[in-house]
Design a protein around this motif. Structure first.
Motif, short mmCIF file in Angstrom:
data_model
loop_
_atom_site.label_atom_id
_atom_site.label_comp_id
_atom_site.label_asym_id
_atom_site.label_seq_id
_atom_site.Cartn_x
_atom_site.Cartn_y
_atom_site.Cartn_z
N UNK A 176 0.82 -1.23 0.00
CA UNK A 176 0.00 0.00 0.00
C UNK A 176 0.85 1.26 0.00
N UNK A 177 1.88 1.25 -0.83
CA UNK A 177 2.76 2.41 -0.94
C UNK A 177 2.00 3.61 -1.47
N UNK A 178 0.88 3.37 -2.17
CA UNK A 178 0.12 4.48 -2.75
C UNK A 178 -0.89 5.10 -1.79
N UNK A 179 -1.14 4.42 -0.65
CA UNK A 179 -2.21 4.95 0.20
C UNK A 179 -1.77 6.23 0.90
N UNK A 180 -2.64 7.21 0.91
CA UNK A 180 -2.34 8.47 1.57
C UNK A 180 -1.50 9.43 0.75
N UNK A 181 -1.23 9.11 -0.52
CA UNK A 181 -0.41 10.00 -1.33
C UNK A 181 -1.28 10.99 -2.10
N UNK A 182 -0.82 12.24 -2.21
CA UNK A 182 -1.52 13.15 -3.11
C UNK A 182 -1.11 12.79 -4.54
N UNK A 183 -1.76 13.38 -5.51
CA UNK A 183 -1.60 12.95 -6.89
C UNK A 183 -0.18 13.20 -7.42
N UNK A 202 11.93 -7.96 -9.87
CA UNK A 202 10.48 -8.16 -9.83
C UNK A 202 9.89 -7.31 -8.72
N UNK A 203 8.64 -6.94 -8.91
CA UNK A 203 7.96 -6.10 -7.92
C UNK A 203 6.59 -6.67 -7.61
N UNK A 204 6.26 -6.68 -6.33
CA UNK A 204 4.90 -7.02 -5.91
C UNK A 204 4.26 -5.75 -5.36
N UNK A 205 3.16 -5.34 -5.96
CA UNK A 205 2.44 -4.14 -5.51
C UNK A 205 1.17 -4.57 -4.82
N UNK A 206 1.06 -4.27 -3.53
CA UNK A 206 -0.20 -4.52 -2.83
C UNK A 206 -0.97 -3.21 -2.85
N UNK A 207 -2.18 -3.25 -3.37
CA UNK A 207 -2.92 -2.00 -3.47
C UNK A 207 -4.42 -2.23 -3.47
N UNK A 208 -5.16 -1.17 -3.15
CA UNK A 208 -6.62 -1.23 -3.24
C UNK A 208 -7.14 -0.50 -4.47
N UNK A 209 -6.24 0.22 -5.16
CA UNK A 209 -6.75 1.15 -6.16
C UNK A 209 -6.17 0.98 -7.56
#
Ligand code: ADP
Ligand code: MG
Length: 254
Positions: A176-183, A202-209
């Protein structure tokens, strides 16, 4: 360029305090690939990331984790880190009394040591870290402050990506590296991740969006439920999820 297996998880079962949290999970990731992991809150995404990174609280009761050809199932987190696994935490921790610059240099030199390479003195290290700080658009004052102490949500996330880039990890788990970030911060972080990724990593991205995955295109999208991967597809399932919610997965696999 031949692809190579970077991560292979076989029949993994994990428990904490006698509760099974990950069940019979299988996952295979090759070099050059980006995998997204999605799923409702509590489905086990962070647990999976922490288990791959070697968090001592979670007990592996069955199965195997192979990283870059080595069985790492029972390796310490330090060894895994030295071999090239990096976890960016969902909730980055503050370390009072330790300056960020010292922390980053110590981590960097520990890896150099492990690789039998020369450590860097503080001044040479500053050259490297200043370039990276500039790329990710962080204030250089973030180096003199204590690790994450008083950092904004965005600065904490950027600091995690800074570590990833500095350690040149082969497998990066971004929780959730993207959570709480402005655009703007989302764009900068995404650019840094895209520039970092190459055919050997390789990268694993855990995200909701979907937002993050519009910037960083995953090759595969996995959906977790109750500690297992219940569906694997490509980016198109993310659009369906945004429209119909997780119910879409249940109805499409039944
Ligand atoms: P996600 O990241 O998908 O939201 P988590 O991996 O954080 O899910 O949690 C999965 C499940 O495991 C949840 O039910 C959570 O309460 C439980 N769990 C995770 N860590 C612990 C822990 N340290 N102690 C007890 N239960 C835990
Ligand atoms: Mg989580």
């Amino acid at each position: 360029m031949t692809t190579k297996n970077i991560l292979s998880i076989k029949n993994l079962q994990v428990q904490i305090n006698n509760t099974v949290i990950i069940k019979n999970l299988n996952l295979s990731i090759n070099s050059g690939e980006i995998h997204a992991i999605m799923g409702k809150n509590g489905s086990g995404k962070s647990t999976l990331a922490k288990v791959i990174a070697g968090h001592p609280k979670y007990k592996i009761i069955q199965g195997q984790i192979i990283f870059d050809g080595q069985d790492i199932t029972y390796m310490t987190p330090e060894e895994r880190s030295h071999y090239g696994i990096f976890l960016a935490f969902q909730y980055p921790i503050e370390i009072p009394g330790v300056s960020n610059a010292d922390f980053l240099r110590t981590a960097y030199n520990a890896k150099k040591n492990f690789q039998n390479e020369n450590e860097l003195d503080p001044l040479s290290f500053l050259d490297i870290i200043n370039k990276k700080i500039h790329e990710i658009e962080m204030e250089s004052s973030c180096l003199n402050r204590n690790v994450n102490e008083g950092f904004s949500g965005g600065e904490k996330k950027k600091n995690e990506i800074l570590q990833m880039s500095l350690l040149d990890s082969k497998l990066s788990l971004l929780d959730e590296t993207d959570s709480g970030l402005d655009i703007d911060a989302l764009k900068v972080i995404s650019n840094t991740i895209n520039n970092f990724q190459n055919q050997n990593k390789a990268i694993i991205l855990i995200t909701h969006y979907q937002r993050l995955l519009d910037y960083i295109k995953p090759h595969y999208v996995h959906i977790m439920k109750e500690g297992n991967i219940i569906h694997t597809g490509d980016f198109t399932i993310v659009e369906q999820l945004e429209k119909y919610g997780y119910q879409y997965i249940n109805s499409s696999i039944n």
